[in-house]
Write an enzyme that holds these catalytic residues in place. Structure first.
Site, PDB file in Angstrom:
ATOM      1  N   SER A  66       4.823   1.568   8.114  1.00  0.00           N
ATOM      2  CA  SER A  66       4.421   0.627   7.074  1.00  0.00           C
ATOM      3  C   SER A  66       5.608   0.028   6.339  1.00  0.00           C
ATOM      4  O   SER A  66       6.546   0.732   5.964  1.00  0.00           O
ATOM      5  CB  SER A  66       3.536   1.340   6.039  1.00  0.00           C
ATOM      6  OG  SER A  66       2.222   1.419   6.490  1.00  0.00           O
ATOM      7  N   ASP A 111      -0.313  -7.569   0.754  1.00  0.00           N
ATOM      8  CA  ASP A 111       0.217  -6.235   1.043  1.00  0.00           C
ATOM      9  C   ASP A 111       1.739  -6.248   0.982  1.00  0.00           C
ATOM     10  O   ASP A 111       2.430  -6.168   1.996  1.00  0.00           O
ATOM     11  CB  ASP A 111      -0.263  -5.746   2.416  1.00  0.00           C
ATOM     12  CG  ASP A 111      -0.030  -4.244   2.601  1.00  0.00           C
ATOM     13  OD1 ASP A 111       0.467  -3.594   1.655  1.00  0.00           O
ATOM     14  OD2 ASP A 111      -0.345  -3.735   3.693  1.00  0.00           O
ATOM     15  N   SER A 127       1.899  -4.113   7.926  1.00  0.00           N
ATOM     16  CA  SER A 127       0.799  -3.759   7.026  1.00  0.00           C
ATOM     17  C   SER A 127      -0.037  -2.625   7.598  1.00  0.00           C
ATOM     18  O   SER A 127      -0.112  -1.549   7.022  1.00  0.00           O
ATOM     19  CB  SER A 127      -0.080  -4.988   6.768  1.00  0.00           C
ATOM     20  OG  SER A 127      -1.213  -4.641   5.979  1.00  0.00           O
ATOM     21  N   GLY A 181       3.888   5.676   9.213  1.00  0.00           N
ATOM     22  CA  GLY A 181       5.301   5.757   8.833  1.00  0.00           C
ATOM     23  C   GLY A 181       6.033   4.450   9.058  1.00  0.00           C
ATOM     24  O   GLY A 181       7.105   4.237   8.507  1.00  0.00           O
ATOM     25  N   HIS A 187       0.812  -1.217   0.000  1.00  0.00           N
ATOM     26  CA  HIS A 187       0.000   0.000   0.000  1.00  0.00           C
ATOM     27  C   HIS A 187       0.849   1.271   0.000  1.00  0.00           C
ATOM     28  O   HIS A 187       0.304   2.372  -0.055  1.00  0.00           O
ATOM     29  CB  HIS A 187      -0.948   0.009   1.213  1.00  0.00           C
ATOM     30  CG  HIS A 187      -0.244   0.139   2.534  1.00  0.00           C
ATOM     31  ND1 HIS A 187       0.055  -0.948   3.339  1.00  0.00           N
ATOM     32  CD2 HIS A 187       0.233   1.220   3.200  1.00  0.00           C
ATOM     33  CE1 HIS A 187       0.657  -0.540   4.432  1.00  0.00           C
ATOM     34  NE2 HIS A 187       0.784   0.770   4.373  1.00  0.00           N
TER      35      HIS A 187
END
Length: 473
Positions: free
Chosen positions: A324, A241, A339, A322, A206
């Site tokens: 991720s 993801d 995720s 941040g 993402h």
């Protein structure tokens, strides 16, 4: 009287030298027998072997007789089974057995029914092995009508579907170990991987679409923030993801097998594997740094506003925007990519991770890991490592001809390994697990022993010479 004192001194010196030899030999023996110093600042867990035992039993016994496995509070593997006969098989294999009502097949069927229902953003569900339930959670954005509709689906499935409300909202954590920047926002680099020809960063899907350009974090005043480091070449989101980000110069550079944990420290990654429920894990991210917690469920489904992601690892580790794409690991084994989730690191929350082996297999890449000294860079297989797995090579990775200056780590790592290259000669010699101190004691004792023998021989020679000279006259 003077000769008696000399004899006492010589004997004392010889005894001290012999004692030093024995002490030095003991120190060397213990140093060789002990484990080498650990690299990195992260505590170890003991969940790797139990998780492997449980996974092997579940695979052998099948989904109709079992309902998952986890690591108990005492560190031992526990397997959920549907009958006493299977429980006896589990006990004979050295694991604990917990007899439950519903098999893994039934639990999976329930999650399939939930997925086929109309999608409700802000909801998530996962398999809770210890309670033998499917737990459905809804965040603060879910309306009363949507919650009632989903509760009706759960009721039709059966009493083993539990409905819960959770604080905060389920969101992707866009905005790891080291930050990487693009027009889409800020994410964290996960792990460095390779296809055998080029090196890549593996991060969350993402974080940006195919073609996204990424820059190193360093501000806008001539720092790394103005330098393009990579471009996204493959994305799987929603559904999964993960994404593959190709280095602009083709190579990950020094430190490709290290993940940053803050304070200039890093942890060396030695292989890839899959986590177990109850296992202690660690996550590193560019916003909240190093955090730890437990795996609480597997095969989780999360309905983010952007879309639904399935097959995730659910944990009680906190995360914030941040983080991720940042790495999840334990015992130097790479486990997953951050995720999303709910909550924050002030109040706590739930965080979901994309399993790493699935992502690597889908992309056809392998993990970059440490290689034995003098053999060049290594790569871990894309398949999950065996329990406690991975080749645990402790040497630092070699320079991958990335064009980076010596000592510059890749964004996917970007941290020196604590206690390896930075250790001083003094700290290495005083480490009780190093053979150096023992060898120094042995060498000093030998010198002392030889010296005492030489002094005695010289004294005897001179005494004989004086006596012979007197007799000759």
């Amino acid at each position: 009287m003077r000769h008696a004192r000399r004899r006492i001194v010589r004997r004392t010196a010889r005894l001290a030298a012999v004692g030093g030899l024995l002490l030095g030999a003991t120190m060397v023996t213990r140093a060789v027998a002990s484990e080498p110093p650990e690299v990195g600042a992260v505590p170890h867990t003991l969940a790797q072997t139990p998780s492997g035992t449980g996974a092997g039993l579940v695979t052998r016994l099948g989904t109709s007789r079992t309902a998952g496995h986890w690591v108990g509070s005492d560190g031992q593997p526990v397997v959920a089974v549907t009958d006493e006969g299977t429980a006896e098989e589990v006990r004979r294999a050295g694991a604990e057995a917990q007899v439950v009502r519903h098999s893994m097949s039934e639990l999976k069927s329930a999650t399939s029914t939930l997925r086929s229902a109309p999608r409700v953003p802000g909801t998530a569900w996962a398999l809770d092995y210890p309670s033998n339930e499917v737990v459905v959670r809804g965040d603060s954005t879910v309306s009363g009508s949507d919650w009632s509709r989903l509760a009706g689906v759960a009721e039709r499935i059966g009493g083993f579907v539990r409905m819960e409300h959770t604080r905060g909202t389920f969101t992707t954590r866009l905005n790891g170990a080291e930050p990487i920047l693009s027009t889409a926002g800020r994410c964290s680099a996960g792990f460095n991987v390779t296809d055998g020809q080029r090196d890549f960063i593996l991060t969350a899907g993402h974080c940006g679409p195919t073609g996204s350009v990424w820059f190193g974090d360093g501000g806008s005043e001539g720092g790394d923030g103005d330098r393009q480091v990579a471009r996204t070449v493959a994305v799987s989101f929603p559904g999964d993801d993960f994404s593959l980000v190709a280095y602009a110069n083709g190579g990950a550079g020094d430190g490709a097998d290290v993940v940053a944990v803050g304070g200039g420290k890093g942890v060396r990654i030695t292989g890839a594997g899959e986590p177990a429920v109850g296992q202690r894990v660690f996550r590193s991210g560019s916003t909240s740094g190093l955090r730890d917690g437990r795996v609480t469920a597997l095969d989780a489904t999360v309905n983010y506003p952007e879309g639904t992601v399935t097959g995730l690892v659910q944990t009680d580790v906190c995360a914030e925007p941040g983080d991720s794409g940042g790495p999840m690991f334990s015992e130097g084994i790479a486990l997953g990519l951050t995720s999303g989730g709910s909550g924050d690191c002030a109040k706590g929350g739930t965080t979901f991770f994309q399993p790493l082996p699935e992502a690597m297999e889908s992309l056809g890449v392998r993990l970059l890991v440490a290689a034995p000294e003098g053999t060049g860079p290594g790569a871990a297989p894309s398949s999950p490592a065996a329990a406690g797995g991975g080749d645990r090579n402790e040497g630092e990775g070699e320079d991958r001809d990335s064009g980076s200056a010596p000592g510059t780590a890749a964004p996917g790592a970007a941290a020196p390994v604590t206690g390896v290259s930075g250790s001083s000669l003094l700290s290495r010699l005083t480490d009780r697990r190093n053979v150096g101190p023992g060898m120094l004691v042995v060498a000093g004792s030998l010198v002392a022993l030889v010296a005492t023998r030489w002094i005695r021989a010289e004294q005897d020679r001179r005494a004989y010479q004086r006596r012979y000279s007197t007799t000759w006259r």
